[in-house]
Design a protein around this motif. Structure first.
Motif, PDB file in Angstrom:
ATOM      1  N   MET A  73      -4.220  28.405 -14.204  1.00 49.87           N
ATOM      2  CA  MET A  73      -3.220  27.657 -13.214  1.00 49.87           C
ATOM      3  C   MET A  73      -4.064  27.263 -11.814  1.00 49.87           C
ATOM      4  SD  MET A  73      -0.628  27.308 -15.200  1.00 49.87           S
ATOM      5  CE  MET A  73       0.336  26.490 -14.044  1.00 49.87           C
ATOM      6  N   GLN A  74      -4.870  27.976 -11.481  1.00 53.28           N
ATOM      7  CA  GLN A  74      -5.526  27.708 -10.147  1.00 53.28           C
ATOM      8  C   GLN A  74      -6.342  26.331 -10.393  1.00 53.28           C
ATOM      9  OE1 GLN A  74      -7.683  31.154  -9.099  1.00 53.28           O
ATOM     10  NE2 GLN A  74      -6.230  32.235  -8.197  1.00 53.28           N
ATOM     11  N   ASP A  75      -6.811  26.240 -11.474  1.00 56.09           N
ATOM     12  CA  ASP A  75      -7.808  25.161 -11.728  1.00 56.09           C
ATOM     13  C   ASP A  75      -6.909  23.933 -12.013  1.00 56.09           C
ATOM     14  OD1 ASP A  75     -10.284  26.367 -11.610  1.00 56.09           O
ATOM     15  OD2 ASP A  75     -10.278  26.571 -13.986  1.00 56.09           O
ATOM     16  N   TYR A  76      -5.652  24.199 -12.683  1.00 56.24           N
ATOM     17  CA  TYR A  76      -4.551  22.793 -12.634  1.00 56.24           C
ATOM     18  C   TYR A  76      -4.148  22.461 -11.259  1.00 56.24           C
ATOM     19  CZ  TYR A  76      -0.882  20.474 -15.103  1.00 56.24           C
ATOM     20  OH  TYR A  76      -0.327  19.374 -15.665  1.00 56.24           O
ATOM     21  N   ILE A  77      -3.793  23.491 -10.579  1.00 54.84           N
ATOM     22  CA  ILE A  77      -3.244  23.227  -9.151  1.00 54.84           C
ATOM     23  C   ILE A  77      -4.185  22.488  -8.395  1.00 54.84           C
ATOM     24  CG2 ILE A  77      -2.419  24.184  -7.006  1.00 54.84           C
ATOM     25  CD1 ILE A  77      -0.753  26.287  -8.841  1.00 54.84           C
TER      26      ILE A  77
ATOM     27  N   LEU B 141       1.084  -0.850   0.083  1.00 51.59           N
ATOM     28  CA  LEU B 141      -0.030   0.092   0.125  1.00 51.59           C
ATOM     29  C   LEU B 141       0.846   1.257  -0.076  1.00 51.59           C
ATOM     30  CD1 LEU B 141      -2.913   1.098   0.103  1.00 51.59           C
ATOM     31  CD2 LEU B 141      -2.780   0.922   2.725  1.00 51.59           C
ATOM     32  N   GLY B 142       2.010   1.165   0.689  1.00 49.10           N
ATOM     33  CA  GLY B 142       2.842   2.496   0.776  1.00 49.10           C
ATOM     34  C   GLY B 142       3.481   2.628  -0.344  1.00 49.10           C
ATOM     35  N   ALA B 143       3.848   1.421  -1.193  1.00 51.40           N
ATOM     36  CA  ALA B 143       4.709   1.574  -2.445  1.00 51.40           C
ATOM     37  C   ALA B 143       3.680   2.190  -3.327  1.00 51.40           C
ATOM     38  CB  ALA B 143       5.231   0.342  -2.981  1.00 51.40           C
ATOM     39  N   GLU B 144       2.459   1.617  -3.468  1.00 49.85           N
ATOM     40  CA  GLU B 144       1.488   2.026  -4.541  1.00 49.85           C
ATOM     41  C   GLU B 144       1.263   3.651  -4.191  1.00 49.85           C
ATOM     42  OE1 GLU B 144      -3.027   1.539  -5.395  1.00 49.85           O
ATOM     43  OE2 GLU B 144      -2.223  -0.197  -4.309  1.00 49.85           O
ATOM     44  N   THR B 145       1.019   3.913  -3.118  1.00 52.44           N
ATOM     45  CA  THR B 145       0.881   5.318  -2.730  1.00 52.44           C
ATOM     46  C   THR B 145       2.029   6.045  -3.299  1.00 52.44           C
ATOM     47  OG1 THR B 145      -0.463   4.837  -0.887  1.00 52.44           O
ATOM     48  CG2 THR B 145       0.520   7.112  -0.930  1.00 52.44           C
ATOM     49  N   GLN B 146       3.126   5.754  -2.968  1.00 55.74           N
ATOM     50  CA  GLN B 146       4.289   6.618  -3.404  1.00 55.74           C
ATOM     51  C   GLN B 146       4.487   6.522  -4.975  1.00 55.74           C
ATOM     52  OE1 GLN B 146       7.607   4.613  -1.800  1.00 55.74           O
ATOM     53  NE2 GLN B 146       7.528   5.831   0.154  1.00 55.74           N
ATOM     54  N   ARG B 147       4.023   5.684  -5.602  1.00 57.27           N
ATOM     55  CA  ARG B 147       4.151   5.559  -6.986  1.00 57.27           C
ATOM     56  C   ARG B 147       3.029   6.319  -7.619  1.00 57.27           C
ATOM     57  NH1 ARG B 147       4.930   0.432  -7.029  1.00 57.27           N
ATOM     58  NH2 ARG B 147       2.623  -0.178  -6.877  1.00 57.27           N
ATOM     59  N   SER B 148       2.015   6.406  -6.919  1.00 55.94           N
ATOM     60  CA  SER B 148       0.812   7.040  -7.412  1.00 55.94           C
ATOM     61  C   SER B 148       1.127   8.349  -7.391  1.00 55.94           C
ATOM     62  CB  SER B 148      -0.702   6.683  -6.929  1.00 55.94           C
ATOM     63  OG  SER B 148      -0.831   5.466  -7.154  1.00 55.94           O
ATOM     64  N   THR B 149       1.625   9.071  -6.116  1.00 58.76           N
ATOM     65  CA  THR B 149       1.985  10.624  -6.157  1.00 58.76           C
ATOM     66  C   THR B 149       3.125  10.761  -6.949  1.00 58.76           C
ATOM     67  OG1 THR B 149       1.609  10.079  -3.496  1.00 58.76           O
ATOM     68  CG2 THR B 149       2.847  11.980  -4.207  1.00 58.76           C
ATOM     69  N   ARG B 150       4.038   9.785  -7.099  1.00 56.97           N
ATOM     70  CA  ARG B 150       5.147  10.492  -8.138  1.00 56.97           C
ATOM     71  C   ARG B 150       4.528  10.259  -9.431  1.00 56.97           C
ATOM     72  NH1 ARG B 150       8.630   6.022  -6.722  1.00 56.97           N
ATOM     73  NH2 ARG B 150       7.680   4.950  -8.430  1.00 56.97           N
ATOM     74  N   ASP B 151       3.700   9.615  -9.782  1.00 52.87           N
ATOM     75  CA  ASP B 151       3.348   9.617 -11.249  1.00 52.87           C
ATOM     76  C   ASP B 151       2.348  10.872 -11.497  1.00 52.87           C
ATOM     77  OD1 ASP B 151       4.560   7.263 -11.645  1.00 52.87           O
ATOM     78  OD2 ASP B 151       2.571   6.082 -11.569  1.00 52.87           O
ATOM     79  N   LEU B 152       1.682  11.216 -10.435  1.00 50.71           N
ATOM     80  CA  LEU B 152       0.812  12.299 -10.594  1.00 50.71           C
ATOM     81  C   LEU B 152       1.590  13.702 -10.379  1.00 50.71           C
ATOM     82  CD1 LEU B 152      -2.329  13.644 -10.519  1.00 50.71           C
ATOM     83  CD2 LEU B 152      -2.036  13.688  -8.078  1.00 50.71           C
ATOM     84  N   THR B 153       2.638  13.698  -9.699  1.00 53.17           N
ATOM     85  CA  THR B 153       3.571  14.936  -9.755  1.00 53.17           C
ATOM     86  C   THR B 153       4.334  15.124 -10.995  1.00 53.17           C
ATOM     87  OG1 THR B 153       3.861  14.833  -7.175  1.00 53.17           O
ATOM     88  CG2 THR B 153       5.469  15.895  -8.463  1.00 53.17           C
TER      89      THR B 153
ATOM     90  N   ALA C  98       3.249  13.905 -14.044  1.00 50.20           N
ATOM     91  CA  ALA C  98       2.307  14.523 -14.860  1.00 50.20           C
ATOM     92  C   ALA C  98       1.848  15.818 -14.788  1.00 50.20           C
ATOM     93  CB  ALA C  98       1.058  13.373 -14.513  1.00 50.20           C
ATOM     94  N   TYR C  99       1.806  16.130 -13.565  1.00 52.07           N
ATOM     95  CA  TYR C  99       1.631  17.696 -13.322  1.00 52.07           C
ATOM     96  C   TYR C  99       2.651  18.720 -13.901  1.00 52.07           C
ATOM     97  CZ  TYR C  99       1.245  22.073 -10.721  1.00 52.07           C
ATOM     98  OH  TYR C  99       1.443  23.272 -10.092  1.00 52.07           O
ATOM     99  N   LYS C 100       3.967  18.084 -13.468  1.00 51.52           N
ATOM    100  CA  LYS C 100       5.028  19.204 -13.961  1.00 51.52           C
ATOM    101  C   LYS C 100       5.264  18.869 -15.212  1.00 51.52           C
ATOM    102  CE  LYS C 100       8.103  18.728  -9.746  1.00 51.52           C
ATOM    103  NZ  LYS C 100       9.085  18.134  -9.153  1.00 51.52           N
ATOM    104  N   GLN C 101       5.009  18.016 -15.916  1.00 51.78           N
ATOM    105  CA  GLN C 101       5.196  17.815 -17.455  1.00 51.78           C
ATOM    106  C   GLN C 101       3.997  18.487 -18.036  1.00 51.78           C
ATOM    107  OE1 GLN C 101       4.958  13.609 -18.217  1.00 51.78           O
ATOM    108  NE2 GLN C 101       7.322  13.397 -17.657  1.00 51.78           N
ATOM    109  N   GLY C 102       2.644  18.595 -17.423  1.00 52.75           N
ATOM    110  CA  GLY C 102       1.778  19.518 -18.038  1.00 52.75           C
ATOM    111  C   GLY C 102       1.676  20.756 -17.952  1.00 52.75           C
ATOM    112  N   ALA C 103       2.429  21.110 -16.827  1.00 56.18           N
ATOM    113  CA  ALA C 103       2.448  22.643 -16.253  1.00 56.18           C
ATOM    114  C   ALA C 103       3.174  23.398 -17.333  1.00 56.18           C
ATOM    115  CB  ALA C 103       2.877  22.845 -14.921  1.00 56.18           C
TER     116      ALA C 103
END
Length: 162
Positions: free
Chosen positions: A93-97, A52-64, A66-71
């Motif tokens: 940008m507020q909506d994106y954040i 569960l911890g590894a999945e959470t880290q992976r999901s957070t890393r992927d989301l971050t 994607a956020y940086k690449q999309g910003a």
């Protein structure tokens, strides 16, 4: 008389005693098996938590990521159109954040739900273990009473309690 008691001993074992090789619980091995099951359940819970911890880290890393690449393309796109300091850009940008923050919140909720599920499973396992131990105690007590009653039947043959 002693020979009749010796010839009756296998009969006694067959009629009431729980200490037999076919059923190792009479030798206290049932408790060892239950302890092993409890240890296996704890190990499963630890592995589930680690997963569960590894999945959470992976999901957070992927989301971050994607956020940086999309910003960057968004910022560049607004800047190329001359809207880099506009209210429209600020709103986008507020909506994106906000989307990113909601995504992080969803990941946190999934982790909390997963942890609650693991804790519930542990609680149920502990209750099942306690029920099994209670049943074992009752069976042992009943077996002691039954063995004592069957030994009383042999008392006249031994001449010890005449």
């Amino acid at each position: 008389m002693a020979s009749s008691l010796l010839t009756s001993s296998p009969d006694l074992l067959a009629r009431g005693s729980r200490a037999s090789f076919a059923d190792p619980s009479g030798f206290g091995l049932g408790e060892a098996a239950q302890r092993r099951q409890r240890e296996q359940a704890q190990l499963r819970a630890q592995l589930q938590r680690a997963g569960l911890g590894a999945e959470t880290q992976r999901s957070t890393r992927d989301l971050t990521r994607a956020y940086k690449q999309g910003a960057e393309p968004r910022i560049t796109g607004y800047a190329q159109r001359g809207l880099g300091r506009s209210g429209l850009f600020n709103r986008a940008m507020q909506d994106y954040i906000g989307q990113y923050q909601r995504g992080i919140g969803d990941i946190g909720q999934r982790q909390q739900l997963g942890e609650a599920g693991i804790q519930l499973g542990e609680q149920i396992s502990a209750e099942d273990l306690q029920d099994a131990l209670d049943r074992l105690r009752l069976q042992t007590q009943s077996q002691i009473v039954a063995d004592a009653a069957s030994l009383r039947e042999f008392a006249p043959m031994t001449g010890l309690f005449s």
